[in-house]
Design a protein around this motif. Structure first.
Motif, PDB file in Angstrom:
ATOM      1  N   ALA A  21       0.844  -1.207   0.000  1.00  0.00           N
ATOM      2  CA  ALA A  21       0.000   0.000   0.000  1.00  0.00           C
ATOM      3  C   ALA A  21       0.874   1.251   0.000  1.00  0.00           C
ATOM      4  N   ARG A  22       1.951   1.213   0.769  1.00  0.00           N
ATOM      5  CA  ARG A  22       2.860   2.364   0.847  1.00  0.00           C
ATOM      6  C   ARG A  22       3.481   2.634  -0.529  1.00  0.00           C
ATOM      7  N   VAL A  23       3.940   1.557  -1.149  1.00  0.00           N
ATOM      8  CA  VAL A  23       4.570   1.719  -2.471  1.00  0.00           C
ATOM      9  C   VAL A  23       3.552   2.238  -3.492  1.00  0.00           C
ATOM     10  N   MET A  24       2.315   1.754  -3.378  1.00  0.00           N
ATOM     11  CA  MET A  24       1.276   2.176  -4.326  1.00  0.00           C
ATOM     12  C   MET A  24       0.760   3.582  -4.032  1.00  0.00           C
ATOM     13  N   GLY A  25       1.029   4.063  -2.807  1.00  0.00           N
ATOM     14  CA  GLY A  25       0.442   5.341  -2.394  1.00  0.00           C
ATOM     15  C   GLY A  25      -1.055   5.215  -2.211  1.00  0.00           C
ATOM     16  N   LYS A  26      -1.452   4.082  -1.637  1.00  0.00           N
ATOM     17  CA  LYS A  26      -2.890   3.844  -1.454  1.00  0.00           C
ATOM     18  C   LYS A  26      -3.210   3.581   0.016  1.00  0.00           C
ATOM     19  N   ASP A  27      -4.473   3.675   0.344  1.00  0.00           N
ATOM     20  CA  ASP A  27      -4.953   3.376   1.694  1.00  0.00           C
ATOM     21  C   ASP A  27      -4.756   1.872   1.950  1.00  0.00           C
ATOM     22  N   SER A  28      -4.110   1.567   3.044  1.00  0.00           N
ATOM     23  CA  SER A  28      -3.816   0.178   3.388  1.00  0.00           C
ATOM     24  C   SER A  28      -5.106  -0.651   3.471  1.00  0.00           C
ATOM     25  N   TYR A  29      -6.147  -0.035   3.965  1.00  0.00           N
ATOM     26  CA  TYR A  29      -7.450  -0.713   4.077  1.00  0.00           C
ATOM     27  C   TYR A  29      -7.894  -1.233   2.707  1.00  0.00           C
ATOM     28  N   ASP A  30      -7.752  -0.388   1.696  1.00  0.00           N
ATOM     29  CA  ASP A  30      -8.205  -0.781   0.357  1.00  0.00           C
ATOM     30  C   ASP A  30      -7.364  -1.916  -0.207  1.00  0.00           C
ATOM     31  N   VAL A  31      -6.082  -1.901   0.119  1.00  0.00           N
ATOM     32  CA  VAL A  31      -5.211  -2.954  -0.404  1.00  0.00           C
ATOM     33  C   VAL A  31      -5.513  -4.283   0.309  1.00  0.00           C
ATOM     34  N   PHE A  32      -5.749  -4.229   1.597  1.00  0.00           N
ATOM     35  CA  PHE A  32      -6.189  -5.449   2.291  1.00  0.00           C
ATOM     36  C   PHE A  32      -7.502  -5.956   1.694  1.00  0.00           C
ATOM     37  N   LEU A  33      -8.403  -5.010   1.487  1.00  0.00           N
ATOM     38  CA  LEU A  33      -9.717  -5.371   0.932  1.00  0.00           C
ATOM     39  C   LEU A  33      -9.550  -6.069  -0.419  1.00  0.00           C
ATOM     40  N   GLY A  39     -11.823 -19.321   3.121  1.00  0.00           N
ATOM     41  CA  GLY A  39     -13.236 -19.176   2.779  1.00  0.00           C
ATOM     42  C   GLY A  39     -13.952 -18.109   3.588  1.00  0.00           C
ATOM     43  N   LYS A  40     -13.190 -17.204   4.189  1.00  0.00           N
ATOM     44  CA  LYS A  40     -13.823 -16.232   5.081  1.00  0.00           C
ATOM     45  C   LYS A  40     -13.747 -14.807   4.547  1.00  0.00           C
ATOM     46  N   ALA A  41     -13.576 -14.659   3.254  1.00  0.00           N
ATOM     47  CA  ALA A  41     -13.424 -13.312   2.693  1.00  0.00           C
ATOM     48  C   ALA A  41     -14.599 -12.418   3.086  1.00  0.00           C
ATOM     49  N   ASP A  42     -15.807 -12.954   3.034  1.00  0.00           N
ATOM     50  CA  ASP A  42     -16.974 -12.125   3.342  1.00  0.00           C
ATOM     51  C   ASP A  42     -16.995 -11.714   4.802  1.00  0.00           C
ATOM     52  N   VAL A  43     -16.582 -12.645   5.652  1.00  0.00           N
ATOM     53  CA  VAL A  43     -16.544 -12.313   7.086  1.00  0.00           C
ATOM     54  C   VAL A  43     -15.513 -11.213   7.328  1.00  0.00           C
ATOM     55  N   TYR A  44     -14.340 -11.360   6.728  1.00  0.00           N
ATOM     56  CA  TYR A  44     -13.311 -10.327   6.905  1.00  0.00           C
ATOM     57  C   TYR A  44     -13.810  -8.972   6.412  1.00  0.00           C
ATOM     58  N   ARG A  45     -14.480  -8.985   5.269  1.00  0.00           N
ATOM     59  CA  ARG A  45     -14.945  -7.725   4.692  1.00  0.00           C
ATOM     60  C   ARG A  45     -15.856  -7.000   5.681  1.00  0.00           C
ATOM     61  N   GLU A  46     -16.770  -7.765   6.254  1.00  0.00           N
ATOM     62  CA  GLU A  46     -17.717  -7.181   7.201  1.00  0.00           C
ATOM     63  C   GLU A  46     -16.996  -6.757   8.488  1.00  0.00           C
ATOM     64  N   GLN A  47     -16.085  -7.594   8.930  1.00  0.00           N
ATOM     65  CA  GLN A  47     -15.330  -7.244  10.145  1.00  0.00           C
ATOM     66  C   GLN A  47     -14.485  -5.991   9.916  1.00  0.00           C
ATOM     67  N   MET A  48     -13.918  -5.866   8.726  1.00  0.00           N
ATOM     68  CA  MET A  48     -13.123  -4.667   8.428  1.00  0.00           C
ATOM     69  C   MET A  48     -13.997  -3.421   8.478  1.00  0.00           C
ATOM     70  N   ARG A  49     -15.201  -3.552   7.947  1.00  0.00           N
ATOM     71  CA  ARG A  49     -16.116  -2.408   7.962  1.00  0.00           C
ATOM     72  C   ARG A  49     -16.409  -1.983   9.410  1.00  0.00           C
ATOM     73  N   ILE A  50     -16.696  -2.988  10.264  1.00  0.00           N
ATOM     74  CA  ILE A  50     -17.016  -2.681  11.660  1.00  0.00           C
ATOM     75  C   ILE A  50     -15.799  -2.082  12.373  1.00  0.00           C
ATOM     76  N   ALA A  51     -14.650  -2.721  12.154  1.00  0.00           N
ATOM     77  CA  ALA A  51     -13.434  -2.252  12.831  1.00  0.00           C
ATOM     78  C   ALA A  51     -13.111  -0.821  12.405  1.00  0.00           C
ATOM     79  N   ALA A  52     -13.253  -0.561  11.110  1.00  0.00           N
ATOM     80  CA  ALA A  52     -12.925   0.774  10.598  1.00  0.00           C
ATOM     81  C   ALA A  52     -13.829   1.823  11.235  1.00  0.00           C
TER      82      ALA A  52
END
Ligand code: FES
Ligand code: FES
Lengths: 731, 159
Positions: free
Chosen positions: A365-377, A386-399
């Motif tokens: 993310a640093r090299v790309m000059g992008k928000d780390s959240y978006d790169v994780f996403l 198999g938990k991509a959807d769970v992570y996505r939702e958890q990231m939203r809540i955590a953020a």
């Protein structure tokens, strides 16, 4: 057999409700008895002579001066002349005496002569380890989308393919990341008080494995496991290091057998740190290539580290961690050092794997000059569990809880307040946490009292309380109405508390036993209420007809129908059996907010958010405790804890709590815990959460420091000195 | 040196013949059977052994018993009154400020010492005062909340 199930969220009366732990009063009044608090009449106190050298051969050991010290009763030699000693602190002899003072004098009096041997402890230095002949392959794996042709040399193909993919990548990151070894550092040291009497051994052992340690004592003393009883009511921390009697526990038992006296042998703090558990280090060199969206397409890594004199490095199976691209090559080199063997440390392999691989995503993310959240996403497409959807939702809540959007700035681009810069970082993790083997015996007496027995242990996780809540839920009682007995190897067998398996195991065994017992009780009550047994339910201290609550009798009246014969049920759960009550595999997302002082290098925790799934939550209060605790231990590993060894002598230089830095009250900042329990997760049943919350903090904090400063501090712990060095390198 | 000492522990005076250089921690635990104070490090660095001496928190592991003869020693066992928990104990319970509980009695005694000196400490003051107390299980956030709750309980205010 009953139809095992949990009540729905709406029906549940006890589970899912914040419940204070049943042993809280004992713990806050000093009446909780830990192993260290067990003193037996006529006992001897034992102390150990630890080897001062990290690698040597014993040429002579003379214990006779120790035996002349007044009060010394017995000296047990554990390592004879000729023995090779491979780490500092290894116990050479144990002195048992009438008093602690006499035992200590006795230890000092022992005369030992040593022949020094070559020492190697520089686990971070791969080349030095190779030169010293201390390395061995820990394996590796190559996976590429394109397959080699039938005539291709596989290694050459992989080389070419990795280079091709890197070249084709829009972004390439090359880096070095690492994490030093730390110790378990339980506040209650390892040890036991043992009594050998009439051919039987009673061992009060500070253990995470009440049901599984009788055997370890028995083997050495030539007894059967049934001649041994291990007890542990309360334990001051284990974290993966207290699964066995350990050779010092066995030595205490042997001394008791020989002297006919009880023996108390608890390790002193320095030996506790030197011997009784540490976590392997991990250092990684990596190149990754990503596409224009920041999705990693290729990963090429080599990592190494040490589990001490016998253990290996962090397994290659978890590198890269969770987010695994389609093309990767990974390999690991084990390094043998002169340090005590590593032990399972809360979530073995995962915190290190997370620390050395999810930092790479943030650097991308640093090299790309992008928000780390978006790169994780973007990289969730690579989630292998198999938990991509769970992570996505958890990231939203955590953020949201972190205020990520409002606070985030690109790496090193935030405002500077005097010498202070701030930053955010995140990481995500996974863990199994499947239920362990567990058996429970349950007795309902005609007077209405309920009592259970289970050979599990409560590490402070709240196991006792969970057992009581599950029984209370099933019987429509309150947790205070049931008596839970745990902590003895004479109780029905239950698995060791490791790998977050306990809560699942005991929930299984207790719920099963309780549902079976209730079914029998319903059969007795049904004619009284002129109903079928299936129509009955136990709610609010009464047994009643579903839909007709006025047709009911009290729990006590119901139990009186048992006549003079208590109702007794034993039920077991065998690990791996599919069950509606428990499952495995959890996901968690964590975010850190730190402030870094560019002049001093000091990193301060401002805020930490942990969003954690653990299936169905029995007790939100103790469940959250685990997460607070895991996060604190993670912060410890990120900023403070480090086993420091003298590179020449191999001496463990910070083996006292004065120098072995742990976080203190003011060091952890604000911690926000979110129990992630939508219906989709709740319906999976119980999953343990002891390990998962300790996994992500190091990577999340590293990423936050990098976000604040624009510079990666490569190796954890991120001490002021290392932060300053990294800043200077950039300058 | 072995000598007769009078120890006043939890309001009760006891005459004991002791090596006066022994640690107060070992005398409390091994001679008096009071196990609330724990061994964590034996060197004054963890706080698990904290007791009050004349109302002030002291590390009993590094306190020679001879130096506290005749002084008022309070251990966690001496906090309950008329079968009721002390407000600090009550607050630790309500906030669930422990896991394994090994550090808890020392924490509670440290908190008692703080609240005697400063009945309404801020969160920052709590963190500073209890800085020498380690909790390996990591219950710090709830410990601060418990001390704040205890402060309110002691003032008779609703927690
Ligand atoms: S045991 Fe006294 S401070 Fe650690
Ligand atoms: S609760 Fe375990 S050390 Fe504090």
């Amino acid at each position: 057999m009953a139809n095992y199930a949990w009540p729905s969220r709406d029906e549940a009366q006890v589970i899912g409700k914040k419940t204070s732990r049943l042993d809280g009063v004992a713990k806050s009044t000093g009446t909780a008895k830990y192993t260290y608090d067990v003193n037996l009449k006529g006992q001897l106190i034992a102390k150990a002579l630890g080897c001062p050298h990290a690698h040597c051969r014993i040429t002579k050991i003379d214990t006779s001066p120790a035996l002349r010290v007044p009060g010394v009763v017995h000296v047990e030699v554990l390592r004879d002349a000729g023995s090779e000693i491979e780490w500092q602190g290894e116990i050479l002899a144990v002195v048992a005496a009438e008093t602690e003072g006499a035992a200590a004098e006795g230890v000092k009096a022992i005369r030992v002569e040593y022949e020094p041997l070559d020492v190697f402890v520089k686990d971070y230095d791969l080349e030095a380890a190779e030169r010293a002949g201390r390395t061995s392959s820990g394996g590796g794996r190559v996976q590429t989308e394109r397959e080699p042709g039938p005539n291709d040399d596989e290694d050459k193909f992989a080389d070419a393919e990795i280079e091709r993919l890197l070249k084709a990548s829009k972004y390439v990151v090359e880096g070095f990341y690492g994490i030093d070894p730390i110790t378990h550092c339980c506040l209650e040291p390892h040890g036991s008080t043992v009594e050998f009497k009439d051919g039987k051994l009673l061992a009060y052992l500070s253990t995470q494995n009440v049901s599984g340690t009788d055997d370890g004592f028995a083997r050495d003393l030539n007894l059967t496991a049934s001649d041994v009883e291990v007890r542990c009511d309360y334990i001051g921390g284990g974290f993966g290091s207290k699964f066995a009697p350990d050779y010092w526990g066995v030595a205490a038992a042997r001394i008791s057998q020989k002297t006919g006296r009880p023996v108390k042998f608890m390790l002193d703090r320095d030996l506790e740190l030197k011997l009784a558990g540490n976590r392997p280090s991990a250092y990684l060199k990596v190149r990754v290539g990503a596409d224009e969206n920041g999705v990693i397409q290729v990963w090429d890594s080599h990592h190494w580290g040490t589990g001490g004199a016998t253990g290996g490095a962090v397994s290659q199976n978890v590198v890269p961690y969770v987010l695994v691209p389609k093309n990767y090559r990974r390999r690991v080199t084990n390094i043998k050092t002169n340090a005590a063997p590593a032990r399972a440390w809360r979530a073995p392999n995962h915190p290190q794997a997370c620390a050395i691989s999810q930092t790479v995503i943030d650097d991308l993310a640093r090299v790309m000059g992008k928000d780390s959240y978006d790169v994780f996403l973007a990289n969730l497409v690579n989630a292998t569990n198999g938990k991509a959807d769970v992570y996505r939702e958890q990231m939203r809540i955590a953020a949201e809880l972190m205020g990520w959007k409002e606070k985030y700035h690109l790496h090193g681009k935030g405002p500077r307040n005097g010498s202070i810069v701030e930053g955010l970082g995140m990481a995500l993790h996974t863990w199994g946490g499947a239920a362990n083997n567990s058996s429970c015996t349950l007795r309902i007496r005609p007077d209405g009292s309920v009592e259970s027995w289970c050979g599990t242990q409560d590490l402070g996780t709240g196991t006792r309380t969970v057992c009581a809540m599950v029984l209370a839920e099933t019987f429509g009682l309150s947790p205070a109405d049931v008596r839970v007995n745990i902590g003895s190897s004479k109780y029905p067998v239950s698995g060791a508390s490791g790998g977050s398996t306990t809560v699942g195991g005991v929930s299984e065994s207790h719920r099963r036993a309780a549902q079976d017992a209730l079914e029998k009780l319903f059969a007795l009550v049904a004619p009284k209420l002129e109903a079928q047994a299936e129509q009955l339910e136990a709610v609010g201290g009464r047994i009643r007809v579903k839909g007709a609550p006025q047709r009911s009798i009290s729990w006590k009246e119901a139990c009186a129908l048992l006549g003079d014969m208590p109702l007794e049920v034993t039920q077991s759960y065998r690990s791996g059996t599919p069950s509606p009550l428990s499952s495995s595999q959890v996901a968690g997302v964590q975010m850190a907010h730190v402030a870094v002082d560019l002049e001093t290098g000091v990193v301060r925790m401002k805020k930490f958010v942990a969003v954690q799934d653990q299936g169905l939550v029995i007790n939100p209060k103790t469940c959250a405790s685990q997460i607070y605790g895991g996060v604190c231990m993670g912060i410890a590993g990120a900023l403070f804890e480090q086993r420091i060894m003298d590179p020449e002598t191999g001496a463990f230089v910070n083996c006292e709590l004065s120098d072995y830095r742990l976080p203190r009250l003011g060091d952890v900042g604000e911690i926000i815990v979110h129990l992630y329990e939508p219906d989709s997760e709740r319906q999976r049943g119980v999953v343990g959460n002891g390990e998962p919350p300790v996994i992500s903090p190091i990577a999340a904090i590293s990423n936050a420091i990098c976000n604040a400063t624009g510079v990666r501090v490569p190796v954890a712990p991120y001490t002021p000195q290392r932060v300053l060095e990294a800043l200077q390198r950039r300058a | 040196m072995r000598r007769q000492l009078e120890l006043v522990v939890n309001g009760e005076a006891r005459r004991l013949e002791l090596e006066d250089q022994r640690s107060l921690l070992s005398v409390l635990r091994d001679d008096l059977g009071l196990y609330g104070a724990k061994y964590g490090c034996g060197e004054g660095h963890c706080g698990a052994c904290t007791v009050l001496v004349d109302g002030v928190p002291r590390r009993s592991c590094t306190t020679q018993v001879g130096t506290v003869a005749g002084k008022e020693i309070t251990t966690v066992e001496g906090l309950e009154h008329d079968g009721k928990l002390h407000p600090v104990q009550q607050a630790f319970l309500e906030e669930e400020a422990f896991q394994c509980g090994y550090c808890t009695c020392g924490m509670i005694m440290g908190a008692c010492g703080l609240l005697r000196r400063n009945p309404r400490p801020t969160a920052a003051q709590i963190r500073t005062f209890l800085d020498g107390h380690l909790c390996r299980c990591g219950t710090y956030q709830r410990i601060v909340a418990a001390v704040q709750r205890a402060s309110r309980l002691l003032q008779g205010a609703q927690p």
